[in-house]
Write a protein that holds these residues in place. Structure first.
Motif, PDB file in Angstrom:
ATOM      1  N   VAL A  57       0.865  -1.180   0.000  1.00 37.60           N
ATOM      2  CA  VAL A  57       0.000   0.000   0.000  1.00 37.60           C
ATOM      3  C   VAL A  57       0.901   1.229   0.000  1.00 37.60           C
ATOM      4  N   HIS A  58       0.661   2.132  -0.942  1.00 36.96           N
ATOM      5  CA  HIS A  58       1.441   3.373  -1.063  1.00 36.96           C
ATOM      6  C   HIS A  58       0.487   4.528  -0.786  1.00 36.96           C
ATOM      7  N   HIS A  59       0.545   5.060   0.440  1.00 38.48           N
ATOM      8  CA  HIS A  59      -0.257   6.232   0.805  1.00 38.48           C
ATOM      9  C   HIS A  59       0.486   7.494   0.394  1.00 38.48           C
ATOM     10  N   ILE A  60      -0.241   8.443  -0.185  1.00 41.99           N
ATOM     11  CA  ILE A  60       0.358   9.698  -0.636  1.00 41.99           C
ATOM     12  C   ILE A  60      -0.507  10.855  -0.157  1.00 41.99           C
ATOM     13  N   THR A  61       0.107  11.813   0.490  1.00 43.89           N
ATOM     14  CA  THR A  61      -0.484  13.014   1.106  1.00 43.89           C
ATOM     15  C   THR A  61      -1.007  12.696   2.509  1.00 43.89           C
ATOM     16  N   LEU A  62      -1.307  13.757   3.255  1.00 45.94           N
ATOM     17  CA  LEU A  62      -1.462  13.651   4.700  1.00 45.94           C
ATOM     18  C   LEU A  62      -2.601  12.749   5.149  1.00 45.94           C
ATOM     19  N   LYS A  63      -3.811  12.970   4.658  1.00 44.36           N
ATOM     20  CA  LYS A  63      -4.938  12.177   5.167  1.00 44.36           C
ATOM     21  C   LYS A  63      -4.812  10.693   4.834  1.00 44.36           C
ATOM     22  N   PRO A  64      -4.448  10.324   3.618  1.00 44.55           N
ATOM     23  CA  PRO A  64      -4.209   8.894   3.386  1.00 44.55           C
ATOM     24  C   PRO A  64      -3.141   8.313   4.305  1.00 44.55           C
ATOM     25  N   VAL A 115      -5.855  -4.350   9.524  1.00 40.15           N
ATOM     26  CA  VAL A 115      -6.149  -5.548   8.717  1.00 40.15           C
ATOM     27  C   VAL A 115      -4.892  -6.321   8.358  1.00 40.15           C
ATOM     28  N   GLY A 116      -3.734  -5.849   8.803  1.00 37.93           N
ATOM     29  CA  GLY A 116      -2.505  -6.607   8.611  1.00 37.93           C
ATOM     30  C   GLY A 116      -1.882  -6.482   7.235  1.00 37.93           C
ATOM     31  N   CYS A 117      -1.976  -5.321   6.601  1.00 34.17           N
ATOM     32  CA  CYS A 117      -1.295  -5.134   5.317  1.00 34.17           C
ATOM     33  C   CYS A 117       0.208  -5.311   5.531  1.00 34.17           C
ATOM     34  N   PRO A 118       0.867  -6.131   4.725  1.00 29.68           N
ATOM     35  CA  PRO A 118       2.249  -6.501   5.037  1.00 29.68           C
ATOM     36  C   PRO A 118       3.300  -5.447   4.729  1.00 29.68           C
ATOM     37  N   ARG A 119       3.036  -4.561   3.757  1.00 25.00           N
ATOM     38  CA  ARG A 119       4.044  -3.582   3.335  1.00 25.00           C
ATOM     39  C   ARG A 119       3.348  -2.246   3.097  1.00 25.00           C
ATOM     40  N   VAL A 120       3.802  -1.202   3.799  1.00 27.15           N
ATOM     41  CA  VAL A 120       3.146   0.106   3.721  1.00 27.15           C
ATOM     42  C   VAL A 120       4.206   1.177   3.480  1.00 27.15           C
ATOM     43  N   ILE A 121       3.925   2.055   2.535  1.00 24.83           N
ATOM     44  CA  ILE A 121       4.747   3.239   2.287  1.00 24.83           C
ATOM     45  C   ILE A 121       3.899   4.460   2.583  1.00 24.83           C
ATOM     46  N   ASN A 122       4.392   5.343   3.424  1.00 24.48           N
ATOM     47  CA  ASN A 122       3.711   6.594   3.737  1.00 24.48           C
ATOM     48  C   ASN A 122       4.509   7.743   3.124  1.00 24.48           C
ATOM     49  N   ALA A 123       3.982   8.329   2.080  1.00 27.61           N
ATOM     50  CA  ALA A 123       4.685   9.385   1.357  1.00 27.61           C
ATOM     51  C   ALA A 123       4.062  10.734   1.674  1.00 27.61           C
ATOM     52  N   LEU A 124       4.866  11.617   2.233  1.00 26.47           N
ATOM     53  CA  LEU A 124       4.435  12.989   2.508  1.00 26.47           C
ATOM     54  C   LEU A 124       5.052  13.906   1.466  1.00 26.47           C
TER      55      LEU A 124
END
Length: 405
Positions: free
Chosen positions: A110-117, A128-137
């Motif tokens: 999951v690649h979240h982009i911007t603050l609220k995501p 829910v146990g997503c195995p790999r997460v990227i939080n991009a600000l």
């Protein structure tokens, strides 16, 4: 204009996302709004698809781009994202939207982009146990800009707390666009340095944006951005008045549209008033930005807050155009004072006018800055390099070895 997404739309699209994925690695890109995805991350999504990922894009719907996104071969899920404000009810609904989506789509990354995501997607992914997460600000914005006032201080503290919880809950990689933002988040305890990764901006297509043609006479000074107060639109207009008062012949052009999701959006009536006054021209949103920038003599971004790496400055530099920008995080990455452009203090119309006037009067300086800007983009900020680095991050996460900054 596409109608706003409803919960029924989201549930149907979530079901489609769940049914459609097969054995390929599943990438879910979550962005606050469709037009930002289209302008800044469409190329990345297509590159990931070409690399063999099954790509789903989930965004808020404002510009009616769902059908165009789907026409690119991407799966689209509409979200209801309240931009510009934090509302407990709306934000809880967003959290539950994302939880349903993640359960159904079962993304590998999951690649979240911007603050609220980042804030609410991280919590959903952890639950829910997503195995790999990227939080991009994409820059730290007004929240981390040290603005005065009790309200601004409280909001900054709340966002820092929320980000700290988000990163810890999801054990996400923190993807930042400039080293100043990375250092700020580490210093304030939002993330640990080992979680961080640096990819500088969204890049620019150096073949599409390249020098060529002839600059106009009289010269054109361009500001292209969302037309909101926080981007320094009023500073640009005041600087235009000051430059004109010096007797320098130039056209001052605003390119873009007001952002209704931002509380500092410039009203259309105000834009029309400035046009009627003759101080600026308003060209609206344009699809032909390479041509616009090749016509420009100077490109200005008097933003008042911390940016990631502003795409408009990258595009302008790629066309060989000298820059005037504020001396804030993000802008400093591409507008290097005396090398590729001139830096000025935020909110300072006098200094902005002085920098513009200097460039209008010194063609040799303009040429030198423009050549250096083009070279810098080719060396450090090309779209190809950003795609290579981001896809490399996906691969490292897939293999279980996340790269460090």
């Amino acid at each position: 204009m596409r109608r706003p997404a409803t919960s029924a739309d989201e549930e149907h699209a979530t079901a489609d996302a769940a049914a459609a994925h097969g054995t390929r690695r599943r990438l879910l890109i979550v962005v606050n709004v469709d037009w930002f995805f289209w302008s800044h991350r469409l190329v990345l999504a297509k590159a990931a698809m070409e690399r063999g990922y099954d790509v789903t894009v989930a965004t808020g719907v404002e510009a009616g781009l769902a059908s165009r996104i789907e026409a690119e071969g991407l799966r689209f899920v509409p979200l209801v994202v309240g931009r510009g404000t934090f509302s407990p009810g709306a934000d809880i609904r967003l959290l539950f939207q994302l939880r349903r989506l993640y359960r159904a789509a079962k993304p590998d990354i999951v690649h979240h982009i911007t603050l609220k995501p980042v804030l609410f997607g991280s919590l959903a992914a952890a639950s829910v146990g997503c195995p790999r997460v990227i939080n991009a600000l994409t820059g730290l914005g007004t929240v981390f800009s040290g603005r005065p006032g009790l309200g601004a201080s409280l909001r900054a503290s709340m966002v820092r707390f929320g980000l700290r919880r988000a990163f810890r809950a999801s054990r996400a990689v923190a993807l930042l666009q400039n080293p100043e933002d990375l250092d700020e988040l580490v210093a304030t305890g939002v993330v640990e340095r080992r979680q961080t990764h640096l990819i500088r901006g969204s890049g620019v297509d150096v073949e599409r944006f390249r020098p060529g043609g002839s600059r106009n006479s009289p010269p054109i000074v361009v500001m292209a951005s969302r037309l909101i107060g926080d981007k320094g639109v009023r500073v640009f207009v005041d600087a235009a008045r000051l430059v004109r008062a010096r007797g320098l012949a130039a056209r001052f052009v605003l390119v873009g549209a007001p952002d209704g999701g931002n509380p500092t959006a410039i009203p259309v009536s105000q834009l029309r008033s400035w046009e009627d006054e003759g101080v600026v021209e308003w060209w609206g949103r344009r699809e032909d930005m390479p041509d616009v920038l090749r016509r420009a003599t100077v490109v200005v971004l008097p933003t008042t807050y911390r940016e990631g790496v502003p795409k408009i400055l990258l595009e302008a530099a790629a066309t060989g155009c000298p820059l005037v920008a504020t001396d804030v995080a993000g802008c400093r990455e591409i507008c290097r004072d005396g090398e590729t452009g001139l830096l000025v203090h935020p909110y300072d119309a006098d200094a902005t006018a002085e920098a513009i006037a200097r460039l209008l009067q010194e063609p040799e300086l303009r040429a030198r800055l423009g050549r250096a800007g083009r070279a810098l983009v080719e060396m450090e900020f090309s779209e190809a390099q950003v795609l290579r680095d981001t896809l490399g991050l996906y691969e490292s996460l897939w293999s279980g070895v996340a790269s460090k900054a």
